[in-house]
Scaffold this active site. Sequence first.
Site, PDB file in Angstrom:
ATOM      1  N   GLY A   7      37.137  -8.191  34.671  1.00 58.48           N
ATOM      2  CA  GLY A   7      36.780  -8.133  33.248  1.00 58.48           C
ATOM      3  C   GLY A   7      36.103  -9.424  32.804  1.00 58.48           C
ATOM      4  O   GLY A   7      36.494 -10.496  33.230  1.00 58.48           O
TER       5      GLY A   7
ATOM      6  N   ARG B  74      33.127  -4.270  38.988  1.00 58.14           N
ATOM      7  CA  ARG B  74      34.229  -3.935  39.891  1.00 58.14           C
ATOM      8  C   ARG B  74      33.578  -3.259  41.093  1.00 58.14           C
ATOM      9  O   ARG B  74      32.588  -2.557  40.949  1.00 58.14           O
ATOM     10  CB  ARG B  74      35.234  -3.042  39.172  1.00 58.14           C
ATOM     11  CG  ARG B  74      35.852  -3.805  37.981  1.00 58.14           C
ATOM     12  CD  ARG B  74      37.128  -3.209  37.457  1.00 58.14           C
ATOM     13  NE  ARG B  74      37.912  -4.230  36.760  1.00 58.14           N
ATOM     14  CZ  ARG B  74      37.851  -4.481  35.451  1.00 58.14           C
ATOM     15  NH1 ARG B  74      37.030  -3.801  34.681  1.00 58.14           N
ATOM     16  NH2 ARG B  74      38.607  -5.416  34.907  1.00 58.14           N
TER      17      ARG B  74
ATOM     18  N   ASP C 102      43.516 -11.545  38.630  1.00 55.86           N
ATOM     19  CA  ASP C 102      44.308 -11.420  39.859  1.00 55.86           C
ATOM     20  C   ASP C 102      43.682 -10.472  40.881  1.00 55.86           C
ATOM     21  O   ASP C 102      43.807 -10.703  42.088  1.00 55.86           O
ATOM     22  CB  ASP C 102      45.753 -11.027  39.539  1.00 55.86           C
ATOM     23  CG  ASP C 102      45.862  -9.627  38.987  1.00 55.86           C
ATOM     24  OD1 ASP C 102      45.054  -9.282  38.096  1.00 55.86           O
ATOM     25  OD2 ASP C 102      46.738  -8.872  39.433  1.00 55.86           O
TER      26      ASP C 102
ATOM     27  N   THR D 109      40.427 -14.600  32.379  1.00 58.32           N
ATOM     28  CA  THR D 109      40.679 -13.255  31.866  1.00 58.32           C
ATOM     29  C   THR D 109      41.258 -13.432  30.472  1.00 58.32           C
ATOM     30  O   THR D 109      42.026 -14.377  30.244  1.00 58.32           O
ATOM     31  CB  THR D 109      41.672 -12.464  32.754  1.00 58.32           C
ATOM     32  OG1 THR D 109      42.191 -11.356  32.005  1.00 58.32           O
ATOM     33  CG2 THR D 109      42.843 -13.305  33.227  1.00 58.32           C
TER      34      THR D 109
ATOM     35  N   ASP E 127      43.497 -11.822  29.134  1.00 57.29           N
ATOM     36  CA  ASP E 127      44.918 -11.422  29.069  1.00 57.29           C
ATOM     37  C   ASP E 127      45.913 -12.553  29.277  1.00 57.29           C
ATOM     38  O   ASP E 127      47.080 -12.411  28.921  1.00 57.29           O
ATOM     39  CB  ASP E 127      45.194 -10.334  30.112  1.00 57.29           C
ATOM     40  CG  ASP E 127      44.516  -9.030  29.766  1.00 57.29           C
ATOM     41  OD1 ASP E 127      44.212  -8.830  28.583  1.00 57.29           O
ATOM     42  OD2 ASP E 127      44.276  -8.224  30.679  1.00 57.29           O
TER      43      ASP E 127
ATOM     44  N   ASP F 147      47.455 -13.416  31.861  1.00 57.93           N
ATOM     45  CA  ASP F 147      48.618 -12.992  32.652  1.00 57.93           C
ATOM     46  C   ASP F 147      48.549 -13.498  34.094  1.00 57.93           C
ATOM     47  O   ASP F 147      48.798 -12.748  35.032  1.00 57.93           O
ATOM     48  CB  ASP F 147      48.729 -11.456  32.624  1.00 57.93           C
ATOM     49  CG  ASP F 147      47.454 -10.774  33.115  1.00 57.93           C
ATOM     50  OD1 ASP F 147      46.418 -11.458  33.238  1.00 57.93           O
ATOM     51  OD2 ASP F 147      47.497  -9.560  33.374  1.00 57.93           O
TER      52      ASP F 147
ATOM     53  N   ARG G  97      50.021  -1.244   2.155  1.00 56.69           N
ATOM     54  CA  ARG G  97      49.943  -0.264   3.233  1.00 56.69           C
ATOM     55  C   ARG G  97      50.386  -0.866   4.564  1.00 56.69           C
ATOM     56  O   ARG G  97      50.179  -2.050   4.805  1.00 56.69           O
ATOM     57  CB  ARG G  97      48.470   0.131   3.325  1.00 56.69           C
ATOM     58  CG  ARG G  97      48.217   1.419   4.000  1.00 56.69           C
ATOM     59  CD  ARG G  97      46.762   1.789   3.821  1.00 56.69           C
ATOM     60  NE  ARG G  97      46.578   2.915   2.915  1.00 56.69           N
ATOM     61  CZ  ARG G  97      45.424   3.232   2.347  1.00 56.69           C
ATOM     62  NH1 ARG G  97      44.368   2.469   2.540  1.00 56.69           N
ATOM     63  NH2 ARG G  97      45.320   4.279   1.584  1.00 56.69           N
TER      64      ARG G  97
ATOM     65  N   ARG H 166      47.148  -4.605  28.640  1.00 52.96           N
ATOM     66  CA  ARG H 166      47.789  -3.403  29.196  1.00 52.96           C
ATOM     67  C   ARG H 166      49.132  -3.734  29.849  1.00 52.96           C
ATOM     68  O   ARG H 166      50.083  -2.999  29.721  1.00 52.96           O
ATOM     69  CB  ARG H 166      46.871  -2.734  30.216  1.00 52.96           C
ATOM     70  CG  ARG H 166      46.147  -1.541  29.629  1.00 52.96           C
ATOM     71  CD  ARG H 166      45.499  -0.728  30.711  1.00 52.96           C
ATOM     72  NE  ARG H 166      44.385  -1.431  31.324  1.00 52.96           N
ATOM     73  CZ  ARG H 166      43.150  -1.401  30.873  1.00 52.96           C
ATOM     74  NH1 ARG H 166      42.850  -0.681  29.821  1.00 52.96           N
ATOM     75  NH2 ARG H 166      42.201  -2.070  31.475  1.00 52.96           N
TER      76      ARG H 166
ATOM     77  N   HIS I  59      37.070  -3.853  22.405  1.00 54.31           N
ATOM     78  CA  HIS I  59      36.208  -4.811  23.110  1.00 54.31           C
ATOM     79  C   HIS I  59      35.656  -5.931  22.235  1.00 54.31           C
ATOM     80  O   HIS I  59      35.047  -6.859  22.767  1.00 54.31           O
ATOM     81  CB  HIS I  59      35.070  -4.071  23.819  1.00 54.31           C
ATOM     82  CG  HIS I  59      35.534  -3.406  25.084  1.00 54.31           C
ATOM     83  ND1 HIS I  59      36.210  -2.217  25.072  1.00 54.31           N
ATOM     84  CD2 HIS I  59      35.457  -3.793  26.370  1.00 54.31           C
ATOM     85  CE1 HIS I  59      36.523  -1.894  26.315  1.00 54.31           C
ATOM     86  NE2 HIS I  59      36.086  -2.825  27.116  1.00 54.31           N
TER      87      HIS I  59
ATOM     88  N   GLN J 150      37.344  -8.091  21.173  1.00 55.26           N
ATOM     89  CA  GLN J 150      38.118  -9.259  21.631  1.00 55.26           C
ATOM     90  C   GLN J 150      37.508  -9.922  22.859  1.00 55.26           C
ATOM     91  O   GLN J 150      37.862 -11.038  23.206  1.00 55.26           O
ATOM     92  CB  GLN J 150      39.552  -8.829  21.982  1.00 55.26           C
ATOM     93  CG  GLN J 150      40.335  -8.372  20.795  1.00 55.26           C
ATOM     94  CD  GLN J 150      41.497  -7.472  21.205  1.00 55.26           C
ATOM     95  OE1 GLN J 150      42.604  -7.947  21.406  1.00 55.26           O
ATOM     96  NE2 GLN J 150      41.255  -6.180  21.326  1.00 55.26           N
TER      97      GLN J 150
HETATM   98  P1  ATP Z   1      40.836  -8.606  34.903  1.00 56.99           P
HETATM   99  O1  ATP Z   1      42.249  -9.138  34.985  1.00 56.99           O
HETATM  100  O2  ATP Z   1      40.063  -9.185  33.779  1.00 56.99           O
HETATM  101  O3  ATP Z   1      40.745  -7.100  35.003  1.00 56.99           O
HETATM  102  P2  ATP Z   1      40.457  -8.873  37.745  1.00 56.99           P
HETATM  103  O4  ATP Z   1      39.869  -9.960  38.573  1.00 56.99           O
HETATM  104  O5  ATP Z   1      41.937  -8.636  37.908  1.00 56.99           O
HETATM  105  O6  ATP Z   1      40.068  -9.156  36.241  1.00 56.99           O
HETATM  106  P3  ATP Z   1      39.914  -6.319  39.070  1.00 56.99           P
HETATM  107  O7  ATP Z   1      39.047  -5.218  38.612  1.00 56.99           O
HETATM  108  O8  ATP Z   1      41.370  -6.025  39.256  1.00 56.99           O
HETATM  109  O9  ATP Z   1      39.661  -7.523  38.050  1.00 56.99           O
HETATM  110  O10 ATP Z   1      39.354  -6.873  40.475  1.00 56.99           O
HETATM  111  C1  ATP Z   1      37.981  -7.200  40.644  1.00 56.99           C
HETATM  112  C2  ATP Z   1      37.483  -6.710  41.991  1.00 56.99           C
HETATM  113  O11 ATP Z   1      38.213  -7.393  43.047  1.00 56.99           O
HETATM  114  C3  ATP Z   1      37.698  -5.231  42.306  1.00 56.99           C
HETATM  115  O12 ATP Z   1      36.686  -4.406  41.784  1.00 56.99           O
HETATM  116  C4  ATP Z   1      37.665  -5.210  43.826  1.00 56.99           C
HETATM  117  O13 ATP Z   1      36.337  -5.152  44.311  1.00 56.99           O
HETATM  118  C5  ATP Z   1      38.258  -6.566  44.204  1.00 56.99           C
HETATM  119  N1  ATP Z   1      39.663  -6.392  44.649  1.00 56.99           N
HETATM  120  C6  ATP Z   1      40.756  -6.230  43.870  1.00 56.99           C
HETATM  121  N2  ATP Z   1      41.865  -6.091  44.624  1.00 56.99           N
HETATM  122  C7  ATP Z   1      41.465  -6.167  45.927  1.00 56.99           C
HETATM  123  C8  ATP Z   1      42.124  -6.097  47.199  1.00 56.99           C
HETATM  124  N3  ATP Z   1      43.449  -5.929  47.298  1.00 56.99           N
HETATM  125  N4  ATP Z   1      41.353  -6.205  48.309  1.00 56.99           N
HETATM  126  C9  ATP Z   1      40.022  -6.385  48.236  1.00 56.99           C
HETATM  127  N5  ATP Z   1      39.346  -6.456  47.070  1.00 56.99           N
HETATM  128  C10 ATP Z   1      40.040  -6.366  45.934  1.00 56.99           C
END
Ligand code: ATP
Length: 327
Positions: free
Chosen positions: A16, A77, A108, A131, A133, A135, A168, A177, A257, A259
Amino acid sequence: MMKKEIEKIGVFTSGGDAPGMNAAVRAVVRTTLYHGKEVHGIKRGYRGMVEGEIEKMGPRSVSNIIQSGGTILKTARSEAFLTKEGRRKAYQSLMSHAIDALAAIGGDGTFRGAVEFFDEFGVPVVGIPSTIDNDIYGTDFTIGFDTAVNTALQSVDRIRDTAQSHDRVFLIEVMGRQAGFIGLAVGVSGGAEHILIPETKSDLDALCEEARSWARRQKGSRIVIVSEGDELGNAAEIGKKIAERTGIDYRVCVLGHTQRGGSPTARDRILASLLGKAAVEALLDGETNVMVGEVNGEVVRTPLRETWEKKKPIDDRLVQLREILSR
Ligand code: ATP
């Protein structure tokens, strides 16, 4: 810690988008150049790595972006990167540009992918937490969180005006989430009457009783902040349940969005600048599989695996504040 002379760093944003990602890209690019090394931008996160969307960056590539939301490198993604075949293609793309280390800006999921990739192909990687979030374990704040909270807060302040005029109940849904960091911060700073977040038990009966008491106590505006991941449901579902039980009139506003966008706050720009620089220095020190973060005002390195295996607790002081100050 493994030692390897790094010559060319690849930087990418993934998952994200979050305000401040650009400031982090800028810091990575300029710090790498400062140390006399080369830096390449990888477009659209792992998707661009698989598809070979990679470009050399210079100091001017990151001019005039510190104040912009979104990410000039784009984000995405990638399904392909979840497969071994996809990751092999990504490795080949990196090798064709002689990229020998990665600065990964994301959440993460991005870090899980980075560790998997390192285990298979041995490309050193340092993570930069970004991110909205917040988190992620290993940093008090993630890049983008402060901006998202302030953006949501502006909306809450505006809604309070109309809520007050009509006496109100307003249920305002914020992002989060799995985590209530945004909800809690927006709720406390916006003076919300009630805050529903996934980390604390939400009690519909108590909420309904409270809603009835707002009218009795002649409270004007009645703001309930709902994290989208609350166990009672989303804001619309919770509003309906309250109305069914109490007959109280309510409105719902989903901030969604809005945010995510907008110019990053000074705090996010500074955090992104500090962590972008720290990530490059960690790579040049021969580190890999760590995330740089800020804890109690110090920049620290945390093993990437811990960033998702350990859970960052919400700030209990804020939970207590809500209980005391929303009388
Ligand atoms: P946000 O927390 O803002 O959603 P994020 O980094 O957690 O950000 P994700 O969509 O969970 O976003 O992960 C980004 C990309 O990382 C995924 O589209 C995927 O290509 C890759 N990815 C996530 N988990 C794995 C995994 N276990 N192995 C390989 N690639 C991964």
